[in-house]
Design an enzyme around this catalytic site. Structure first.
Site, short mmCIF file in Angstrom:
data_model
loop_
_atom_site.label_atom_id
_atom_site.label_comp_id
_atom_site.label_asym_id
_atom_site.label_seq_id
_atom_site.Cartn_x
_atom_site.Cartn_y
_atom_site.Cartn_z
N ASP A 48 -11.14 -16.53 19.20
CA ASP A 48 -11.00 -16.49 17.63
C ASP A 48 -9.70 -15.57 17.32
O ASP A 48 -10.02 -14.25 17.23
CB ASP A 48 -12.39 -16.03 17.05
N ASP B 120 -7.54 -17.41 11.82
CA ASP B 120 -7.53 -16.38 10.90
C ASP B 120 -6.58 -15.45 10.89
O ASP B 120 -5.84 -14.97 11.71
CB ASP B 120 -8.92 -15.69 11.35
N ASP C 79 -12.32 -22.01 18.99
CA ASP C 79 -13.36 -21.86 18.21
C ASP C 79 -13.59 -23.14 17.27
O ASP C 79 -14.28 -22.99 16.29
CB ASP C 79 -13.57 -20.51 17.59
N TYR D 14 -21.47 -10.40 5.33
CA TYR D 14 -21.21 -9.26 6.25
C TYR D 14 -22.00 -8.22 6.23
O TYR D 14 -22.57 -7.69 4.76
CB TYR D 14 -19.86 -8.79 6.36
N ARG E 229 -24.55 -16.31 3.67
CA ARG E 229 -24.59 -15.27 4.65
C ARG E 229 -23.50 -14.20 4.11
O ARG E 229 -22.57 -14.53 3.24
CB ARG E 229 -23.66 -15.95 5.63
#
Length: 289
Positions: free
Chosen positions: A199, A167, A162, A131, A129
């Site tokens: 999140d 983060d 989550d 962005y 993956r």
């Protein structure tokens, strides 16, 4: 009095030398007891701040399915960046583990379901993956935190956690490397809601940034990094749109909350991590090693 001063100086020299020799316990994750981990939850020796306490080891080639970045303790044993790197450094400073360096697009993250939780590139349907565009800040996680998926946050529309560490978006000028451990101070937080899950995004700055002393709260960010808070919110709001998904939402009035609120989030998620490590809540497929 001269002799007393000499003896005092000698004692101080000896103590300083002793402190420099202190290291975290040389143990593997399997022998590092839960009781020891809980003890480190609230206090960390200054020696634990040294970057040399942890090293990284790459396995496989970058941008392949086999690529992993493992963390090693001073004896060369594998440890978990999520569980074994201390969170608290004292005086409002925390360890931040870089997963995605600024101006890159590979979606790197701690593999929470693998032993020793190495950093790897995320996948979807067997493909790596990325962005749709580069992220403009160093991005990663706060160790020893966990967003509990069974906990409904009443201040953010009752959204559930989550199931990941918290983060961090680090706004300093320097581009870090995957696996770097930076000392940061939180400045603000955004309550992102991603497909119904909460999140958190802690906005922080590395202490080695030239402007670190100028920013201490959310208003300082707008003053010295004008437009940055809006840019971060918009980036995380829109990054899934090119894949045909809806924009992410934000709680707390769609604005970045204060440093005090960020510290509250860190405290809550650190406590949730502690319950996870004590098996007080189900771990599911998460690796606690």
């Amino acid at each position: 009095m001269a002799m007393a001063a000499t003896l005092s100086s000698a004692r101080l020299t000896a103590v300083s030398a002793s402190l420099r020799r202190i290291r975290l316990p040389r143990t593997s994750p399997s022998s590092f007891s839960l009781r020891q981990r809980r003890r480190h939850l609230h206090f960390t020796s200054p020696s634990a701040l040294l970057k040399t306490d942890f090293k990284t080891e790459e396995v496989g080639q970058p941008e392949t399915l086999d690529h992993r970045v493992y963390f090693l303790d001073p004896s060369g044993k594998k440890v978990s960046p999520w569980h074994d790197v201390p969170l608290h450094l004292g005086d409002g400073v925390f360890n931040f583990i870089v997963e995605i360096p600024k101006e890159t697009s590979a979606k790197m993250e701690v593999a929470t379901d693998e032993a020793y939780t190495p950093i790897k590139q995320d996948t979807k349907k067997g493909k790596l993956r990325y962005y749709p565009y580069n992220i403009n800040w160093n991005y990663g996680l706060l160790p020893q935190t966990w967003e509990d998926p069974s906990f409904a946050h009443v201040e953010v529309e009752g959204a559930l956690g989550d199931n990941d560490p918290v983060d961090v978006v680090e706004i300093g000028d320097r581009k870090a490397k995957i696996g770097d451990i930076l000392k940061v101070k939180p400045l603000a937080t955004l309550a992102m809601i991603d497909e119904g899950e909460l999140d958190w995004k802690i906005i922080a700055i590395s202490l080695d940034d030239p402007r670190a002393s100028l920013v201490n709260d959310v208003n300082d960010v707008e003053k010295h990094f004008p437009g940055t808070l809006t840019a971060i919110r918009d980036w995380f709001r829109d990054y899934k749109i090119p894949d045909g998904k809806p924009a992410n939402q934000f709680g707390l009035g769609n604005k970045a909350a204060s440093k005090d609120y960020a510290l509250k989030v860190i405290k809550e998620t650190n406590e949730s991590w502690g319950k996870l490590m004590k098996r007080s809540v189900p771990s599911g497929e998460l690796s606690l090693a």
